[in-house]
Design a protein around this motif. Structure first.
Motif, PDB file in Angstrom:
ATOM      1  N   LYS A  64      -0.988 -14.775   5.641  1.00  0.00           N
ATOM      2  CA  LYS A  64      -1.707 -14.507   4.658  1.00  0.00           C
ATOM      3  C   LYS A  64      -3.231 -13.863   4.742  1.00  0.00           C
ATOM      4  N   ALA A  65      -3.753 -14.078   6.186  1.00  0.00           N
ATOM      5  CA  ALA A  65      -4.960 -13.508   6.432  1.00  0.00           C
ATOM      6  C   ALA A  65      -5.024 -12.058   6.759  1.00  0.00           C
ATOM      7  N   LEU A  66      -3.762 -11.681   7.279  1.00  0.00           N
ATOM      8  CA  LEU A  66      -3.478 -10.160   7.167  1.00  0.00           C
ATOM      9  C   LEU A  66      -3.451  -9.453   5.957  1.00  0.00           C
ATOM     10  N   GLY A  67      -3.753 -10.005   4.975  1.00  0.00           N
ATOM     11  CA  GLY A  67      -3.798  -9.305   3.432  1.00  0.00           C
ATOM     12  C   GLY A  67      -4.678  -8.223   3.399  1.00  0.00           C
ATOM     13  N   VAL A  68      -5.564  -8.213   4.254  1.00  0.00           N
ATOM     14  CA  VAL A  68      -6.265  -7.115   4.146  1.00  0.00           C
ATOM     15  C   VAL A  68      -5.804  -5.808   4.397  1.00  0.00           C
ATOM     16  N   LEU A  69      -4.701  -5.691   4.889  1.00  0.00           N
ATOM     17  CA  LEU A  69      -3.813  -4.707   5.148  1.00  0.00           C
ATOM     18  C   LEU A  69      -3.479  -3.958   3.859  1.00  0.00           C
ATOM     19  N   ALA A  70      -2.853  -5.263   3.141  1.00  0.00           N
ATOM     20  CA  ALA A  70      -2.397  -4.870   1.618  1.00  0.00           C
ATOM     21  C   ALA A  70      -3.576  -4.275   0.898  1.00  0.00           C
ATOM     22  N   GLY A  71      -4.862  -4.972   1.057  1.00  0.00           N
ATOM     23  CA  GLY A  71      -6.018  -4.455   0.392  1.00  0.00           C
ATOM     24  C   GLY A  71      -6.280  -2.888   0.405  1.00  0.00           C
ATOM     25  N   LEU A  72      -6.379  -2.685   1.970  1.00  0.00           N
ATOM     26  CA  LEU A  72      -6.500  -1.160   2.231  1.00  0.00           C
ATOM     27  C   LEU A  72      -5.588  -0.402   1.607  1.00  0.00           C
ATOM     28  N   ALA A  73      -4.132  -0.834   1.753  1.00  0.00           N
ATOM     29  CA  ALA A  73      -3.257   0.274   1.226  1.00  0.00           C
ATOM     30  C   ALA A  73      -3.186   0.380  -0.316  1.00  0.00           C
ATOM     31  N   SER A  74      -3.972  -0.624  -1.033  1.00  0.00           N
ATOM     32  CA  SER A  74      -3.645  -0.295  -2.682  1.00  0.00           C
ATOM     33  C   SER A  74      -4.814   0.557  -3.026  1.00  0.00           C
ATOM     34  N   ASP A  75      -5.838   1.014  -2.225  1.00  0.00           N
ATOM     35  CA  ASP A  75      -6.744   1.942  -2.539  1.00  0.00           C
ATOM     36  C   ASP A  75      -6.116   3.590  -2.390  1.00  0.00           C
ATOM     37  N   PHE A  76      -4.666   3.480  -1.892  1.00  0.00           N
ATOM     38  CA  PHE A  76      -4.240   4.743  -1.824  1.00  0.00           C
ATOM     39  C   PHE A  76      -2.775   4.991  -2.042  1.00  0.00           C
ATOM     40  N   LEU A  77      -2.128   3.653  -2.107  1.00  0.00           N
ATOM     41  CA  LEU A  77      -0.614   3.938  -2.382  1.00  0.00           C
ATOM     42  C   LEU A  77      -0.573   3.380  -4.019  1.00  0.00           C
ATOM     43  N   PRO A  78       0.584   3.581  -4.682  1.00  0.00           N
ATOM     44  CA  PRO A  78       1.087   3.464  -6.011  1.00  0.00           C
ATOM     45  C   PRO A  78       1.468   1.935  -5.903  1.00  0.00           C
ATOM     46  N   PRO A  79       1.641   1.108  -7.047  1.00  0.00           N
ATOM     47  CA  PRO A  79       1.884  -0.342  -7.105  1.00  0.00           C
ATOM     48  C   PRO A  79       3.317  -0.406  -6.429  1.00  0.00           C
ATOM     49  N   TRP A  80       4.346   0.519  -7.018  1.00  0.00           N
ATOM     50  CA  TRP A  80       5.756   0.387  -6.509  1.00  0.00           C
ATOM     51  C   TRP A  80       5.702   0.369  -4.978  1.00  0.00           C
ATOM     52  N   LEU A  81       5.048   1.243  -4.303  1.00  0.00           N
ATOM     53  CA  LEU A  81       5.322   1.425  -2.976  1.00  0.00           C
ATOM     54  C   LEU A  81       4.882  -0.090  -2.223  1.00  0.00           C
ATOM     55  N   ILE A  82       3.849  -0.385  -2.745  1.00  0.00           N
ATOM     56  CA  ILE A  82       3.241  -1.662  -2.114  1.00  0.00           C
ATOM     57  C   ILE A  82       4.104  -3.158  -2.635  1.00  0.00           C
ATOM     58  N   LEU A  83       4.678  -2.935  -3.781  1.00  0.00           N
ATOM     59  CA  LEU A  83       5.900  -4.095  -4.011  1.00  0.00           C
ATOM     60  C   LEU A  83       6.826  -3.846  -3.234  1.00  0.00           C
ATOM     61  N   LEU A  84       7.390  -2.715  -2.902  1.00  0.00           N
ATOM     62  CA  LEU A  84       8.433  -2.412  -1.924  1.00  0.00           C
ATOM     63  C   LEU A  84       8.059  -2.975  -0.647  1.00  0.00           C
ATOM     64  N   ILE A  85       7.075  -2.746   0.124  1.00  0.00           N
ATOM     65  CA  ILE A  85       6.635  -3.049   1.350  1.00  0.00           C
ATOM     66  C   ILE A  85       6.534  -4.687   1.504  1.00  0.00           C
ATOM     67  N   GLY A  86       6.072  -5.248   0.465  1.00  0.00           N
ATOM     68  CA  GLY A  86       6.243  -6.623   0.490  1.00  0.00           C
ATOM     69  C   GLY A  86       7.374  -7.379   0.157  1.00  0.00           C
ATOM     70  N   SER A  87       8.289  -6.638  -0.484  1.00  0.00           N
ATOM     71  CA  SER A  87       9.733  -7.374  -0.579  1.00  0.00           C
ATOM     72  C   SER A  87      10.363  -7.059   0.442  1.00  0.00           C
ATOM     73  N   LEU A  88      10.040  -5.941   1.266  1.00  0.00           N
ATOM     74  CA  LEU A  88      10.775  -5.923   2.775  1.00  0.00           C
ATOM     75  C   LEU A  88      10.418  -6.456   3.871  1.00  0.00           C
ATOM     76  N   ASP A  89       9.130  -7.002   3.703  1.00  0.00           N
ATOM     77  CA  ASP A  89       8.332  -7.792   4.670  1.00  0.00           C
ATOM     78  C   ASP A  89       9.103  -9.254   4.327  1.00  0.00           C
ATOM     79  N   GLY A  90       9.144  -9.550   3.265  1.00  0.00           N
ATOM     80  CA  GLY A  90       9.799 -11.031   2.946  1.00  0.00           C
ATOM     81  C   GLY A  90      11.077 -10.923   3.328  1.00  0.00           C
ATOM     82  N   LEU A  91      11.701 -10.023   2.958  1.00  0.00           N
ATOM     83  CA  LEU A  91      13.288  -9.974   3.102  1.00  0.00           C
ATOM     84  C   LEU A  91      13.614 -10.137   4.763  1.00  0.00           C
ATOM     85  N   VAL A  92      12.912  -9.353   5.500  1.00  0.00           N
ATOM     86  CA  VAL A  92      13.176  -9.606   6.845  1.00  0.00           C
ATOM     87  C   VAL A  92      12.673 -10.759   7.490  1.00  0.00           C
TER      88      VAL A  92
END
Length: 575
Positions: A64-92
């Motif tokens: 959870k503390a590494l959520g800064v990576l998601a925050g950085l990505a949100s400035d450049f990536l569309p919402p669907w891609l951020i959701l895809l990364i999160g879902s694959l992260d959790g799936l694995v």
């Protein structure tokens, strides 16, 4: 006129379908709060001792503390891609844990288990960032209800998974983890289709339509919370309970479904799809900002929120100065503002003191003679939900009607938290019931109010990163106050009560990372019984809450001019 109605229908449908999908994502994004539901089985299969198991929990929080990576990505990536990364992260992450718990593979080496738990914990930060950032931008004039509803659902997500697992799989730990892997992945795939940025409300009819929508969604969320509260106490049985839960989760679909089923002439003709809007535009109306941006004679007095646009239109080079409060701040500009550090310390005090009770409820109940602390855990969770839902509505109402700064409600929650700790210190009959409820309520208020406050003070352009920087306070406060401080003070009382010396052989009793540190520093770690075990901890937390109250009061005072301007902006937008 028909084309205008068609555009209006498509715009409103996209907006509400996206928000409903965001609700579903939040309803399953609290998967990392369910570690206690399968930690015993994981300990048995992996052959871990208590310290090793606790450190696996720490690895989850590091994610959870590494959520800064998601925050950085949100400035450049569309919402669907951020959701895809999160879902694959959790799936694995959760998929690997399921393989171990179901004995389909041998237990992984310890460091690899730490990695997969870290991935599971990190997955929720990508989901949260995608839905929060997009939803606040889409409904920027209703930030309080947006955050209250979304944070409310994530607060209930562990209870949702628990109900489904107990109803369908008889609380099988392996199948519980399988749900944590598959359901978030499937929900995120659906949300990827519907969650997208749209221009914010631009007319009075549209804002009224939004308020009606949020009233309905708040009602549905409250109904879900009440159902889960009664489920825990009455223990409804089996498949019927799961079906009823799924129906409650599907009820928000009424809003977009209504738009599909209503005849075209029923769509308001004066609600038009906004075009050409800047999705990151500040809340403040230019006329309202001008007073704050007055400069000395001889300097430009143009409102700073228009400087970039004016420069671009004239073909001039843009020169960036220090933004005003309420404008967009990047990270370097953010750390130079004392208002940010006030908000940071405020959140640390509030969340840290709350985790002392939440993380140690099991042992607190044990010291007071309670054999089953499940009721206190439920009270904390459900009242946390009502705190999130209620504070979003209340803070939004008083901001619009009177210009009351949102930090006022943060200060009020600190006062109420002090009352809760005083009750816990008193150890009166029933005090733990009231104290745990107050803790959950205040914890929920802080989560739901801090998020829109940050977006209003520092803008939306870099909000994803700002949000994830702020929530570092959750694992940080848990480590400092719940792990280190409460663990040390508990062990100190245990040594006094049992008459042992610091060099006595350690026996593990405290939850959290403190177990490992306890042994290395030579503390006994023996069990403590009685009201005095946490009394010194509660008194210390009263002091922490008092510090938080002072910080919140200062922040409320310095933001009064900004929130008065925001009140006037809402009045202008509603004309």
């Amino acid at each position: 006129m028909e084309e205008g109605s068609k555009n209006s229908r498509r715009y409103i449908l996209t907006k509400w379908a996206g928000f409903v999908s965001a609700i579903w994502v939040q309803a399953i994004a609290g998967n990392n709060y369910g570690f206690s539901n399968y930690s015993v089985a994981l300990k048995s299969i992996g052959g871990y001792n208590q310290v090793e198991l606790n450190n696996l929990g720490v690895a989850k929080d590091v994610g959870k503390a590494l959520g800064v990576l998601a925050g950085l990505a949100s400035d450049f990536l569309p919402p669907w891609l951020i959701l895809l990364i999160g879902s694959l992260d959790g799936l694995v992450g959760y998929g690997a844990q399921w393989l171990v718990l179901s004995r389909r593979i041998a237990p992984l080496p310890y460091w690899q288990m730490c990695v997969v738990l870290c991935m599971g914990g990190n997955s929720t930060t990508w989901m949260n960032t995608a839905v929060l950032v997009t939803s606040i931008r889409n409904f920027r004039y209703n930030r309080g209800p947006v955050v209250g509803i979304l944070k409310g659902y994530i607060g209930l997500s562990t209870a949702i998974f628990t109900v489904l697992c107990s109803a369908l799989f008889s609380n099988d730990p392996a199948k519980f983890v399988l749900l944590l892997a598959i359901i978030p992945f499937a929900v995120c795939i659906v949300a990827m289709v519907f969650l997208r940025p749209v221009a914010p409300a631009s007319s009075k009819p549209e804002q009224e339509e939004e308020r009606r929508g949020f009233f309905f969604l708040n009602s549905m969320a409250t109904l879900l919370g009440v159902y889960l509260l009664f489920y825990d106490f009455l223990k409804f049985s089996g498949t019927i309970a799961a079906i009823f839960l799924l129906v409650l989760l599907l009820l928000p679909l009424y809003l977009p479904a209504k738009l599909l089923l209503l005849p075209r002439k029923s769509i308001p003709q004066d609600v038009e799809a906004p075009t050409g809007g800047n999705l990151d535009q500040p809340l403040l109306h230019p006329q309202q900002v001008q007073g704050e941006n007055q400069t000395q004679p001889g300097q430009s007095s143009s409102p700073s929120i228009d400087k970039d646009d004016l420069a671009k239109n004239r073909g001039e080079r843009i020169v960036h100065g220090s933004p005003k409060l309420g404008e967009d701040h990047n990270v370097l500009q953010l750390v130079k503002r004392y208002e940010f550090w006030l908000l940071f310390v405020s959140l640390l005090c509030g969340m840290g003191s709350g985790t002392v009770v939440i993380n140690n409820l099991g042992q607190i109940g044990e010291t007071l003679g309670y054999k089953d602390v499940g009721t206190f855990v439920s009270l904390t969770s459900v009242w946390g939900f009502f705190g999130r839902i209620g504070s979003g509505l209340v803070s939004e109402h008083f901001l619009r009607s009177s210009g009351v700064p949102r930090p006022v409600w943060l200060a009020a929650s600190q006062v109420l938290m002090i009352v809760g700790f005083v009750l816990l210190v008193s150890a009166l009959p029933g005090s733990l019931y009231i104290g745990s409820s107050i803790t959950g309520l205040c914890y929920g208020v802080r989560l739901a109010v801090t998020v829109p406050t940050a977006s209003e003070l520092f803008g939306l352009k870099y909000f994803g990163l700002i949000y994830n920087i702020l929530i570092i306070n959750i694992p940080l406060g848990s480590f400092l106050f719940s792990g280190l401080l409460a663990g040390f003070l508990y062990d100190y009382e245990a040594q006094k009560s049992l008459g042992v010396v610091a060099s006595a052989a350690p026996s593990i009793s405290n939850p959290g990372l403190w177990n490992g540190l306890l042994q290395s520093f030579g503390y006994s770690g023996r069990a403590c019984l009685g009201t005095r075990c946490y009394r010194l901890t509660y008194v210390t937390m009263i002091g922490i809450c008092a510090l938080g109250f002072i910080v919140d009061t200062v922040l409320a005072f310095v933001t009064v001019p900004l929130y008065r301007k925001l009140k006037n902006t809402f009045a202008i937008k509603s004309r």
